[in-house]
Design an enzyme around this catalytic site. Structure first.
Site, short mmCIF file in Angstrom:
data_model
loop_
_atom_site.label_atom_id
_atom_site.label_comp_id
_atom_site.label_asym_id
_atom_site.label_seq_id
_atom_site.Cartn_x
_atom_site.Cartn_y
_atom_site.Cartn_z
N THR A 54 -0.13 -11.99 -8.12
CA THR A 54 -1.32 -11.90 -8.98
C THR A 54 -1.98 -10.54 -8.84
O THR A 54 -2.43 -9.94 -9.82
CB THR A 54 -2.31 -13.02 -8.63
OG1 THR A 54 -1.69 -14.28 -8.84
CG2 THR A 54 -3.57 -12.92 -9.48
N HIS B 146 -0.15 -7.99 -10.84
CA HIS B 146 -0.48 -8.09 -12.26
C HIS B 146 -1.83 -7.40 -12.54
O HIS B 146 -1.99 -6.72 -13.57
CB HIS B 146 -0.56 -9.55 -12.69
CG HIS B 146 0.77 -10.22 -12.82
ND1 HIS B 146 1.67 -9.92 -13.81
CD2 HIS B 146 1.37 -11.18 -12.06
CE1 HIS B 146 2.76 -10.66 -13.67
NE2 HIS B 146 2.60 -11.43 -12.62
N GLU C 88 -5.73 -13.56 -0.67
CA GLU C 88 -5.05 -13.98 0.55
C GLU C 88 -5.67 -13.21 1.72
O GLU C 88 -5.58 -11.99 1.77
CB GLU C 88 -3.55 -13.65 0.48
CG GLU C 88 -2.82 -14.33 -0.67
CD GLU C 88 -1.34 -13.94 -0.71
OE1 GLU C 88 -0.90 -13.21 0.20
OE2 GLU C 88 -0.65 -14.35 -1.65
N CYS D 78 -15.22 -27.35 -9.15
CA CYS D 78 -16.56 -27.69 -9.62
C CYS D 78 -17.19 -28.82 -8.81
O CYS D 78 -18.42 -28.90 -8.69
CB CYS D 78 -16.53 -28.05 -11.11
SG CYS D 78 -15.72 -29.63 -11.48
N CYS E 98 -15.98 -32.91 -11.79
CA CYS E 98 -15.07 -33.46 -12.80
C CYS E 98 -14.39 -34.71 -12.26
O CYS E 98 -14.52 -35.06 -11.08
CB CYS E 98 -14.05 -32.41 -13.21
SG CYS E 98 -12.83 -32.01 -11.93
N ARG F 152 16.25 -9.51 0.41
CA ARG F 152 15.54 -10.78 0.58
C ARG F 152 16.46 -11.89 1.07
O ARG F 152 16.05 -12.75 1.84
CB ARG F 152 14.85 -11.16 -0.73
CG ARG F 152 13.59 -10.33 -0.98
CD ARG F 152 12.88 -10.69 -2.25
NE ARG F 152 11.52 -10.16 -2.23
CZ ARG F 152 10.69 -10.19 -3.26
NH1 ARG F 152 11.08 -10.76 -4.39
NH2 ARG F 152 9.47 -9.68 -3.17
N LEU G 39 7.54 -24.36 -8.95
CA LEU G 39 6.37 -23.51 -8.70
C LEU G 39 6.44 -22.21 -9.50
O LEU G 39 5.42 -21.67 -9.90
CB LEU G 39 6.28 -23.19 -7.21
CG LEU G 39 5.10 -22.30 -6.80
CD1 LEU G 39 3.80 -23.11 -6.76
CD2 LEU G 39 5.35 -21.64 -5.45
#
Length: 390
Positions: free
Chosen positions: A40, A43, A64, A93, A96, A200, A262
């Site tokens: 993320t 990005h 993280e 929240c 909900c 990897r 995932l």
């Protein structure tokens, strides 16, 4: 304080001075020790289409992390100054249907740390106390910093029973590697992981997988034959988001097999639904971590000897963030860690180690410096000394 900020709608991040945050009602102020670089964050740095439509700038990025509690708001219980903590980056929240039913990971109104509110690539971060995970037993700060992605791996891997099963993992990125470590640790029979990066796959071999397969040079079916498997995989963990990887997984599952997915595809793609139906394959989508059952599972796995150290391949000072991000974006490494441990304020320094300082000192890779330790045992530190199995 110093922080990595996405200031303008363009590629890149800047290390700038920003005001230190103040904890609001029910919140905790944390001195950041380490952070992990996530996909993320890549990005956001690139400022791709997702980032352009998601972020409100300026924004401190990062979600993280591990750190040391330096201040708690009035009324916050069970968290003490000096605690070594990680943070659940999904802030829900609480009102909900799913939140009220205890299914907070399914909250429709989730706010993301470092995405929708200022994050942890900074010397200090605030977080609601309900999102703070206190490490009650010693954990290396580097490992504590990757509890967020480790949680993704554990949530995915433990979605279906693995004991004695044959497991296929597609994608040997950091989360796929951690899922492989979990599957091996809990007693899967064969753990096969696929990728196109030899670097990897070499990391996967260090984690004890049965077979690390480069699908540019061999097929999943060939890998099964090498292992003497006849009926296909019992459990699949799809971590890559690759259409071809998902199709290969479906084609090599046993009848009644179960897939936890995932990996996020970049776009829609076709799969062989006829095989899914006629083979009675279950496909389950996974997002984030179950709060806080997954966190408990993570802590227990580490306590019982799961070793994640091979997954952490690169460490940088936060001042070298550009080199760290370039390394993470290369697609050839495990987790990349940024060290923020130079951020203690003089008035908060003490002379004897807190729980966070003790955990850092235990690390063979270095951690808190002696001059940042504190003199007085915290409430949590005293409790930890009394009962390390809590």
């Amino acid at each position: 304080m110093k922080a990595l900020v996405k200031e303008r709608p363009e590629a890149g991040l800047r290390l700038v001075d920003v005001p230190e945050p103040t904890p609001g009602p029910g919140e905790v102020l944390i001195r950041v020790l380490r952070t992990g670089i996530c996909g993320t964050d890549l990005h956001i740095r690139k400022f791709d289409d997702w980032a352009r439509h998601t972020l409100k700038l300026p924004l401190i990025v990062g979600h993280e992390f591990s750190g040391e509690v330096v201040e708690v708001a009035p009324g916050v219980d069970n968290i003490a100054v000096g605690d070594l903590v990680s943070g659940e980056g999904h802030i829900v929240c609480g009102t909900c249907r799913n939140c009220m039913a205890g299914r907070r990971h399914l909250c429709r109104n989730t706010v993301g740390l470092g995405v929708h509110r200022d994050g942890a690539f900074a010397e200090y971060v605030t977080l609601p106390a309900s999102n703070v995970w206190v490490h009650r037993t010693p954990v290396d700060p580097d490992v504590a910093a990757i509890f967020d992605p480790f949680g993704n791996a554990v949530h995915t891997a433990l979605s279906f029973p693995l004991v004695g099963e044959d497991v296929l993992i597609t994608g040997a990125g950091p989360i796929g590697l951690m899922a492989a470590a979990v599957a091996t640790h809990v007693g899967a029979r064969n753990v096969v992981i696929t990728d196109v990066s030899d670097e990897r796959l070499d990391l996967a071999a260090k984690l004890g997988v049965t077979l690390a397969l480069n699908v540019r040079r061999g097929t999943v079916a060939e890998g099964m034959r090498r292992l003497g498997m006849r009926e296909g995989f019992d459990v699949g963990l799809e971590m890559s988001g690759s259409p071809q990887a998902m199709r290969d997984m479906i084609a090599n599952m046993t009848h009644g097999g179960k897939i936890a997915m995932l990996g996020l595809p970049a776009e829609e793609f076709a799969i062989d639904w006829a095989t899914v139906v006629t083979s009675m394959i279950t496909i389950k989508g996974i997002y984030g971590r179950e709060m806080f059952e997954t966190w408990y599972n993570m802590s227990v796995l580490l306590e019982k000897g799961l070793d994640l150290s091979p997954v952490i391949t690169d460490r940088f000072s936060y001042q070298d963030f550009d080199a760290a991000f370039d390394t993470a974006a290369s697609g050839r490494t495990g987790k990349v860690i940024l060290d923020w441990s130079g951020g203690a304020r003089p008035e908060r320094a003490r002379t004897e180690p807190t729980k966070a300082g003790a955990a850092a000192t235990m690390s063979t890779r270095g951690g808190a410096r002696p001059e940042r330790a504190r003199t007085e045992p915290t409430q949590a530190g005293a409790a930890a000394d009394t009962n390390r199995s809590a």
